[in-house]
Design a protein around this motif. Structure first.
Motif, PDB file in Angstrom:
ATOM      1  N   ALA A 241       4.829 -29.372  -9.573  1.00 56.22           N
ATOM      2  CA  ALA A 241       5.017 -27.918  -9.578  1.00 56.22           C
ATOM      3  C   ALA A 241       4.007 -27.245  -8.655  1.00 56.22           C
ATOM      4  O   ALA A 241       4.353 -26.315  -7.908  1.00 56.22           O
ATOM      5  N   TRP A 242       2.772 -27.708  -8.670  1.00 52.92           N
ATOM      6  CA  TRP A 242       1.744 -27.136  -7.803  1.00 52.92           C
ATOM      7  C   TRP A 242       2.067 -27.399  -6.335  1.00 52.92           C
ATOM      8  O   TRP A 242       1.935 -26.505  -5.499  1.00 52.92           O
ATOM      9  N   LEU A 243       2.513 -28.610  -6.021  1.00 54.88           N
ATOM     10  CA  LEU A 243       2.873 -28.928  -4.638  1.00 54.88           C
ATOM     11  C   LEU A 243       4.029 -28.037  -4.167  1.00 54.88           C
ATOM     12  O   LEU A 243       4.009 -27.542  -3.040  1.00 54.88           O
ATOM     13  N   GLU A 244       5.016 -27.841  -5.029  1.00 54.45           N
ATOM     14  CA  GLU A 244       6.142 -26.980  -4.677  1.00 54.45           C
ATOM     15  C   GLU A 244       5.680 -25.548  -4.455  1.00 54.45           C
ATOM     16  O   GLU A 244       6.107 -24.868  -3.523  1.00 54.45           O
ATOM     17  N   GLU A 245       4.776 -25.078  -5.312  1.00 51.07           N
ATOM     18  CA  GLU A 245       4.225 -23.740  -5.189  1.00 51.07           C
ATOM     19  C   GLU A 245       3.485 -23.564  -3.862  1.00 51.07           C
ATOM     20  O   GLU A 245       3.507 -22.481  -3.267  1.00 51.07           O
ATOM     21  N   MET A 246       2.856 -24.639  -3.402  1.00 49.70           N
ATOM     22  CA  MET A 246       2.125 -24.619  -2.134  1.00 49.70           C
ATOM     23  C   MET A 246       3.060 -24.770  -0.923  1.00 49.70           C
ATOM     24  O   MET A 246       2.609 -24.718   0.208  1.00 49.70           O
ATOM     25  N   GLY A 247       4.352 -24.989  -1.189  1.00 46.98           N
ATOM     26  CA  GLY A 247       5.316 -25.121  -0.102  1.00 46.98           C
ATOM     27  C   GLY A 247       5.451 -26.538   0.423  1.00 46.98           C
ATOM     28  O   GLY A 247       5.961 -26.741   1.515  1.00 46.98           O
ATOM     29  N   ILE A 248       4.999 -27.511  -0.351  1.00 46.63           N
ATOM     30  CA  ILE A 248       5.059 -28.908   0.070  1.00 46.63           C
ATOM     31  C   ILE A 248       6.240 -29.568  -0.610  1.00 46.63           C
ATOM     32  O   ILE A 248       6.324 -29.592  -1.843  1.00 46.63           O
ATOM     33  N   ARG A 249       7.166 -30.085   0.180  1.00 45.47           N
ATOM     34  CA  ARG A 249       8.324 -30.767  -0.380  1.00 45.47           C
ATOM     35  C   ARG A 249       7.965 -32.207  -0.722  1.00 45.47           C
ATOM     36  O   ARG A 249       7.314 -32.894   0.043  1.00 45.47           O
TER      37      ARG A 249
END
Length: 67
Positions: free
Chosen positions: A58-66
């Motif tokens: 979830a944090w990676l997605e929030e940071m824009g990392i797929r």
């Protein structure tokens, strides 16, 4: 430590290494391990994901990392 080659990034012993670099390498290694572990989960298996894995994704997605 570099898991792939079983070697440290710089010459010398563990205590001779840059602590910041070792910390970043450890963090990125953990992210890679998590992404590989959950990448193949589908259907009911997705519910076997650890809570920490879900928070990291979830944090990676929030940071824009797929992933």
């Amino acid at each position: 430590m570099c898991q792939r080659y079983g070697a440290l990034p710089d010459t010398g012993a563990m205590l001779d290494q840059d602590a910041g670099l070792i910390g970043r390498m450890t963090t990125l290694g953990n992210v890679y391990d998590t992404a590989q572990r959950v990448r193949g989960l589908t259907g009911e298996n997705i519910h076997q994901m650890r809570p920490d894995d879900g928070r990291l994704l979830a944090w990676l997605e929030e940071m824009g990392i797929r992933t």
